[in-house]
Scaffold this motif. Structure first.
Motif, PDB file in Angstrom:
ATOM      1  N   THR A   6      -7.168   5.628   1.381  1.00 44.41           N
ATOM      2  CA  THR A   6      -5.731   5.466   1.153  1.00 44.41           C
ATOM      3  C   THR A   6      -5.395   4.889  -0.221  1.00 44.41           C
ATOM      4  N   THR A   7      -6.386   4.404  -0.944  1.00 42.03           N
ATOM      5  CA  THR A   7      -6.168   3.893  -2.295  1.00 42.03           C
ATOM      6  C   THR A   7      -6.487   4.943  -3.346  1.00 42.03           C
ATOM      7  N   THR A   8      -7.655   5.567  -3.223  1.00 45.86           N
ATOM      8  CA  THR A   8      -8.103   6.528  -4.243  1.00 45.86           C
ATOM      9  C   THR A   8      -7.663   7.963  -3.946  1.00 45.86           C
ATOM     10  N   ARG A  21     -12.209   2.504  11.062  1.00 41.79           N
ATOM     11  CA  ARG A  21     -10.867   2.516  11.623  1.00 41.79           C
ATOM     12  C   ARG A  21      -9.964   3.326  10.677  1.00 41.79           C
ATOM     13  N   TYR A  22      -9.124   4.195  11.241  1.00 36.12           N
ATOM     14  CA  TYR A  22      -8.268   5.039  10.411  1.00 36.12           C
ATOM     15  C   TYR A  22      -6.952   5.336  11.121  1.00 36.12           C
ATOM     16  N   ALA A  23      -5.959   5.741  10.326  1.00 36.26           N
ATOM     17  CA  ALA A  23      -4.658   6.151  10.857  1.00 36.26           C
ATOM     18  C   ALA A  23      -4.598   7.671  10.841  1.00 36.26           C
ATOM     19  N   THR A  24      -3.856   8.234  11.777  1.00 39.37           N
ATOM     20  CA  THR A  24      -3.715   9.685  11.900  1.00 39.37           C
ATOM     21  C   THR A  24      -2.284  10.102  11.603  1.00 39.37           C
ATOM     22  N   ILE A  59       1.872   4.155   3.242  1.00 38.35           N
ATOM     23  CA  ILE A  59       2.262   3.444   4.468  1.00 38.35           C
ATOM     24  C   ILE A  59       1.023   2.902   5.178  1.00 38.35           C
ATOM     25  N   CYS A  60      -0.046   3.692   5.205  1.00 42.82           N
ATOM     26  CA  CYS A  60      -1.290   3.234   5.823  1.00 42.82           C
ATOM     27  C   CYS A  60      -1.803   1.966   5.147  1.00 42.82           C
ATOM     28  N   ARG A  61      -1.808   1.957   3.813  1.00 39.50           N
ATOM     29  CA  ARG A  61      -2.254   0.765   3.080  1.00 39.50           C
ATOM     30  C   ARG A  61      -1.407  -0.448   3.437  1.00 39.50           C
ATOM     31  N   GLN A  62      -0.103  -0.263   3.506  1.00 37.85           N
ATOM     32  CA  GLN A  62       0.797  -1.363   3.860  1.00 37.85           C
ATOM     33  C   GLN A  62       0.485  -1.899   5.253  1.00 37.85           C
ATOM     34  N   ASP A  63       0.014  -1.017   6.120  1.00 38.70           N
ATOM     35  CA  ASP A  63      -0.310  -1.415   7.493  1.00 38.70           C
ATOM     36  C   ASP A  63      -1.768  -1.836   7.666  1.00 38.70           C
TER      37      ASP A  63
END
Length: 74
Positions: A6-8, A21-24, A59-63
């Motif tokens: 989510t950064t690069t 762990r990851y978001a979908t 949004i994933c990074r923020q979470d």
């Protein structure tokens, strides 16, 4: 399993017990989605699907998620 950092915004591949762990991303497919091959080429910033995935990663990074999965490009 391929995941997006989510950064690069780079794809990485994980196997079996090493999957972090990851978001979908749950979304409706549009006409301008980014495929796996296009994502690797890194020449897709003009596509609407690219902007959608970039925003999703923000949004994933923020979470607190370092990794994300989207069916269109993973």
């Amino acid at each position: 399993m391929r995941l997006i950092n989510t950064t690069t915004l780079k794809l990485s591949e994980f196997h079996d017990f090493e999957i972090p762990r990851y978001a979908t991303l749950s979304h409706t497919w549009g006409k301008d989605e980014v495929t796996y091959q296009e994502w690797l080429s890194q020449q897709v910033s003009y596509k609407a699907g690219y902007a959608k995935i970039v925003r999703f990663c923000q949004i994933c990074r923020q979470d607190g998620f370092e990794w994300a999965w989207a069916d269109t490009c993973c």
